[in-house]
Design a protein around this motif. Structure first.
Motif, PDB file in Angstrom:
ATOM      1  N   PRO A  62       1.035  -0.829   0.187  1.00 57.19           N
ATOM      2  CA  PRO A  62      -0.257   0.203   0.131  1.00 57.19           C
ATOM      3  C   PRO A  62       0.856   1.280   0.066  1.00 57.19           C
ATOM      4  N   LEU A  63       0.654   2.592  -0.855  1.00 59.89           N
ATOM      5  CA  LEU A  63       0.841   3.651  -0.682  1.00 59.89           C
ATOM      6  C   LEU A  63       0.229   4.490   0.010  1.00 59.89           C
ATOM      7  N   PHE A  64       1.141   5.579   0.442  1.00 60.47           N
ATOM      8  CA  PHE A  64       0.365   6.516   1.718  1.00 60.47           C
ATOM      9  C   PHE A  64       0.616   7.731   1.006  1.00 60.47           C
ATOM     10  N   ASN A  65      -0.229   8.756   1.461  1.00 59.96           N
ATOM     11  CA  ASN A  65       0.375   9.744   2.013  1.00 59.96           C
ATOM     12  C   ASN A  65       1.159  10.989   2.382  1.00 59.96           C
ATOM     13  N   GLU A  66       1.225  11.368   2.424  1.00 60.79           N
ATOM     14  CA  GLU A  66       2.575  12.468   3.110  1.00 60.79           C
ATOM     15  C   GLU A  66       2.392  11.989   5.207  1.00 60.79           C
ATOM     16  N   ASN A  67       1.049  12.049   5.531  1.00 56.40           N
ATOM     17  CA  ASN A  67       1.659  11.763   7.266  1.00 56.40           C
ATOM     18  C   ASN A  67       0.411  10.561   7.289  1.00 56.40           C
ATOM     19  N   HIS A  68       0.641   9.393   6.158  1.00 53.80           N
ATOM     20  CA  HIS A  68       0.126   8.259   6.128  1.00 53.80           C
ATOM     21  C   HIS A  68      -1.356   8.382   7.012  1.00 53.80           C
ATOM     22  N   THR A  69      -2.568   9.374   6.496  1.00 52.32           N
ATOM     23  CA  THR A  69      -3.852   9.310   7.029  1.00 52.32           C
ATOM     24  C   THR A  69      -4.112   8.838   5.441  1.00 52.32           C
ATOM     25  N   VAL A  70      -3.661   9.200   4.210  1.00 51.06           N
ATOM     26  CA  VAL A  70      -4.472   8.492   3.193  1.00 51.06           C
ATOM     27  C   VAL A  70      -3.610   7.128   2.147  1.00 51.06           C
ATOM     28  N   ALA A  71      -4.354   5.725   2.432  1.00 48.57           N
ATOM     29  CA  ALA A  71      -3.088   5.140   1.680  1.00 48.57           C
ATOM     30  C   ALA A  71      -4.368   4.442   0.640  1.00 48.57           C
ATOM     31  N   VAL A  72      -3.213   3.569  -0.426  1.00 46.42           N
ATOM     32  CA  VAL A  72      -4.429   2.954  -1.705  1.00 46.42           C
ATOM     33  C   VAL A  72      -3.895   2.175  -1.809  1.00 46.42           C
ATOM     34  N   VAL A  73      -4.387   1.145  -2.394  1.00 49.01           N
ATOM     35  CA  VAL A  73      -4.090  -0.435  -3.310  1.00 49.01           C
ATOM     36  C   VAL A  73      -4.456  -0.123  -4.540  1.00 49.01           C
ATOM     37  N   PHE A  74      -4.265  -0.885  -5.350  1.00 45.34           N
ATOM     38  CA  PHE A  74      -4.442  -0.568  -6.780  1.00 45.34           C
ATOM     39  C   PHE A  74      -3.771  -1.298  -7.826  1.00 45.34           C
ATOM     40  N   ASN A  75      -4.411  -1.887  -8.699  1.00 46.62           N
ATOM     41  CA  ASN A  75      -4.344  -2.955  -9.629  1.00 46.62           C
ATOM     42  C   ASN A  75      -4.778  -2.018 -11.235  1.00 46.62           C
ATOM     43  N   GLY A  76      -3.943  -1.199 -11.968  1.00 50.84           N
ATOM     44  CA  GLY A  76      -4.740  -1.021 -12.996  1.00 50.84           C
ATOM     45  C   GLY A  76      -2.754  -0.254 -13.321  1.00 50.84           C
ATOM     46  N   GLU A  77      -3.928   0.487 -14.800  1.00 48.60           N
ATOM     47  CA  GLU A  77      -2.720   1.779 -15.136  1.00 48.60           C
ATOM     48  C   GLU A  77      -3.287   3.285 -14.881  1.00 48.60           C
ATOM     49  N   ILE A  78      -2.622   4.057 -14.881  1.00 48.28           N
ATOM     50  CA  ILE A  78      -3.463   5.554 -14.799  1.00 48.28           C
ATOM     51  C   ILE A  78      -2.719   5.858 -16.388  1.00 48.28           C
ATOM     52  N   TYR A  79      -2.561   6.435 -17.360  1.00 50.69           N
ATOM     53  CA  TYR A  79      -2.070   6.157 -18.451  1.00 50.69           C
ATOM     54  C   TYR A  79      -2.201   8.208 -18.938  1.00 50.69           C
ATOM     55  N   ASN A  80      -2.660   8.501 -17.896  1.00 42.63           N
ATOM     56  CA  ASN A  80      -2.620  10.196 -18.097  1.00 42.63           C
ATOM     57  C   ASN A  80      -1.910  10.875 -16.598  1.00 42.63           C
ATOM     58  N   PHE A  81      -0.932   9.836 -15.840  1.00 45.08           N
ATOM     59  CA  PHE A  81      -1.158   9.813 -14.326  1.00 45.08           C
ATOM     60  C   PHE A  81       0.678  10.827 -13.910  1.00 45.08           C
ATOM     61  N   ALA A  82       1.095  11.617 -15.372  1.00 48.64           N
ATOM     62  CA  ALA A  82       1.899  12.506 -16.017  1.00 48.64           C
ATOM     63  C   ALA A  82       0.714  13.871 -15.927  1.00 48.64           C
ATOM     64  N   VAL A  83      -0.107  14.012 -16.410  1.00 46.14           N
ATOM     65  CA  VAL A  83      -0.560  15.218 -16.620  1.00 46.14           C
ATOM     66  C   VAL A  83      -0.745  15.193 -14.965  1.00 46.14           C
ATOM     67  N   LEU A  84      -2.234  14.708 -14.444  1.00 46.30           N
ATOM     68  CA  LEU A  84      -2.425  14.507 -13.393  1.00 46.30           C
ATOM     69  C   LEU A  84      -1.763  14.876 -11.873  1.00 46.30           C
ATOM     70  N   LYS A  85      -0.273  13.848 -12.326  1.00 47.75           N
ATOM     71  CA  LYS A  85       1.332  15.060 -11.254  1.00 47.75           C
ATOM     72  C   LYS A  85       1.230  15.732 -11.260  1.00 47.75           C
ATOM     73  N   ARG A  86       1.472  16.892 -12.209  1.00 48.26           N
ATOM     74  CA  ARG A  86       1.688  18.096 -12.385  1.00 48.26           C
ATOM     75  C   ARG A  86       0.120  19.770 -11.681  1.00 48.26           C
TER      76      ARG A  86
END
Length: 645
Positions: A62-86
């Motif tokens: 699982p991957l968390f946010n900076e303060n460990h209050t939100v976590a995710v487990v994920f199956n797949g691919e987000i193809y526009n992740f670079a745009v979303l990240k910016r």
């Protein structure tokens, strides 16, 4: 590509069973052989198996946010992740990795439930928000990736990529759903959201489910649908040409964003139009020869490999072909174990083999899945539109009694020349449009299921009919014409229930990620708005698509008769598969379950073996059902849970 698993207690903050969580995670190891991650805290457990594709060093879950209050487990691919990240960085979010998973965490923080509308990709994920005490489950728009869940009597909700993980929980009842059995023997799969087990549900494509501590689970919420809004038709004569150019540009872009990977990449190449189009686009976008894989058959009636070789030679791909032979029927039990519930598409066999072949050379493969549904490629669409024109000549109130009676009286003449086989046509014309299309796609008609099912099953069904699956979707359809309606029905039923389920389980069995450019939701939305005549023109399906691809693919690939990815099942059942088939149908499991009429089973088998009829699809469905029963009866629950029970 990966696997997820989780346990969420809706009402208590006690520690969950961590050993069970690990077992639920690790039973899906085939989906993610590159690593395991688990997280647990009072009332919650998250598990993940990873197949590393992007950010090989930094994408552990699982991957968390900076303060460990939100976590995710994920199956797949987000193809526009670079745009979303910016975009998210502009809002002040801080990223620690270069993987697409992390955008889900921050998108949840920024947009909440609306985050799914920002993702372009294939996905099934679970977000845990400690501050809000909630778990958010989401599945991609078309249903490329699976997600199953069950609400248990003790207040726990368990979820996972595959049902085999849920079956480890001793609190989950393995009671079969009679309505699912009806659907299975009608469609060849159990339609979303149902599963073969009463207590387990599939989260439908384009849906989310928000689970909050202290509250009963709500109904899943739909966040997307195929619009089928026809584009305004330009008046100039070049409108079709403009559409051809835009189609190619959109396809090229959908392929391009799916070629991002830090592992070896390739493509399936069946020799059909759709996979050939994907390979043609890849070849233009790649500086290296494309790795392509195909399956052939030792029966020329089913062998498309020569057409795959044409495309491979044209684009100088590194092409690999494997022949499926009759001894491959030994895969029957292995296939049944992959799907966790009865699954009757026999093309799962060559799909398994082509995924096995591809994984020897690549970790990611692009496919042509979705082209037939989006571009009206199935031959059954042409027949349905002809019937619709005939149905429009008489109101349903006259057609049902008149043509229905003629259909019952007319003899069944499978042996006769096609113009004399009027019984099926008369019966089809007596039905409404949705029921007629249901009978077109059904692997067993109403009469066959009536004879096959026992009185006990008929009683348990309480009048339920599998056509209700299609009626539910038709009632919500935005389609304004007959062709768009049946395309919509296939996008809601056959595509996720059969095609995508088949490919997901077969590919994940080998740790192979499959990406489908023709299921890019932006492309799907645009294609749905094309005029119907651009898709089905006379007897030519994919009309505009084929015209656009004229400069890129051989004429024989574009305009040959569609074969489909099928196996010579009818002959196998009279030959090398005969003993295996008879053993399955004689199995005490089929007799003891009480769902089937033994005389009906014997009649199906006898008529097929005599050569009088082709009942290979119903018989295969029975054989796979028996194998499912055998494997489910032998499958254990969690050791610790079993002892506690």
């Amino acid at each position: 590509m990966c696997a997820i698993a989780g346990i969420f207690d809706l009402y208590r903050h006690a520690e969950i069973d961590t050993e069970l969580l690990r077992q639920m995670t690790d039973i899906q190891r085939h989906r993610g052989p590159d690593g395991r991650g688990v997280h647990h805290e009072p009332g919650l457990g998250l598990g993940h198996r990873r197949l590393a594709i992007i950010d090989l060093a930094g994408g552990q879950q699982p991957l968390f946010n900076e303060n460990h209050t939100v976590a995710v487990v994920f199956n797949g691919e987000i193809y526009n992740f670079a745009v979303l990240k910016r975009t998210l960085e502009q809002y002040g979010h801080i990223f620690r990795t270069h993987c697409d998973t992390e955008v889900i965490v921050h998108a949840w923080e920024q947009w909440g439930e609306a985050c799914v509308g920002h993702f372009r990709g294939m996905f099934a994920f679970a977000v845990w928000d400690r501050k809000q005490q909630c778990v958010f489950l989401a599945r991609d728009r078309l249903g490329v990736k699976p997600l199953h869940y069950a609400c248990l009597a003790d207040g726990q909700v368990v979820f996972a990529s595959e049902m085999k993980a849920l079956l480890l929980h001793a609190g989950l009842r393995r009671e079969l759903d009679p309505l699912a059995i009806e659907e299975y023997f009608a469609y060849g799969y159990v339609a979303e959201p149902r599963t073969i087990f009463r207590q387990i549900r599939k989260l439908e494509p384009g849906h989310t489910l928000l689970l909050r501590k202290g509250f009963e689970p709500p109904a899943p919420r739909r966040y997307w649908d195929v619009p089928f809004r026809v584009h305004p038709v330009a008046t100039d004569a070049n409108y079709a040409l403009h559409c051809e150019e835009e189609l190619l540009a959109r396809l090229r872009e959908a392929v391009h964003i799916r070629m991002v990977a830090e592992v070896p990449l390739g493509a399936f190449l069946s020799g059909g139009v759709d996979s050939s189009a994907v390979v043609a686009m890849m070849a233009q976008l790649s500086s290296q020869p494309v790795n392509t894989c195909s399956i052939g058959f030792d029966d020329a009636r089913f062998d498309e490999s020569p057409y795959a070789h044409m495309v491979a030679q044209r684009y100088q791909t590194r092409h690999h072909c494997q022949t499926v032979r009759q001894h491959d029927v030994d895969l029957v039990d292995q296939l049944a174990g992959l799907y966790d519930e009865p699954f009757a598409d026999s093309s799962a066999l060559p799909t398994y083999r082509v995924c096995q072949l591809a994984r020897q050379r690549v970790t990611v493969a692009l496919s042509g899945d979705g082209g037939d549904e989006n571009l009206a490629g199935y031959r059954r669409y042409r027949g349905h539109l002809r019937e619709e024109r005939w149905r429009s000549m008489l109101p349903l109130g006259l057609r049902q009694p008149l043509l229905g009676a003629l259909g019952r009286l007319y003899p069944k003449a499978d042996w006769a020349p096609r113009p004399l086989r009027a019984k099926t046509t008369l019966q089809a014309l007596a039905r409404d449009s949705v029921e007629a299309y249901f009978h077109t796609v059904a692997i067993m008609n109403d009469t066959q299921r009536q004879r096959l099912f026992s009185p006990a099953l008929h009683n348990a069904l309480g009048g339920y009919h599998a056509v209700e699956v299609m009626r539910r979707h038709a009632a919500n359809s935005p389609a304004q014409d007959a062709l768009s309606m049946v395309q919509y029905l296939d996008l809601k039923t056959y595509l996720p229930g059969d095609i995508l389920t088949k490919v997901d389980r077969a590919s994940m069995a080998h740790g192979l990620e499959v990406r489908s450019p023709l299921l890019d939701h932006q492309l799907v939305e645009w294609l749905s708005g094309l005029p119907p005549a651009f898709k089905l023109h006379g007897d030519s399906g994919k009309h505009l698509f084929k015209r656009a691809l004229g400069p890129y693919l051989p004429h024989d690939v574009l305009y040959r008769r569609k074969m489909g990815f099928s196996v010579p099942l009818a002959d196998w059942m009279r030959g090398p598969l005969r003993a295996r088939l008879q053993a399955s149908l004689d199995s005490p499991l089929l007799a003891d379950c009480g769902w089937f009429d033994p005389a009906g089973v014997r009649e199906l088998l006898a008529r097929h073996l005599s050569g009088r009829s082709d009942h290979s699809a119903p018989l295969w469905s029975l054989m796979m059902f028996e194998s499912f029963l055998r494997q489910t009866a032998a499958a254990p629950t969690s050791g610790r849970q079993r002892q506690a029970a």
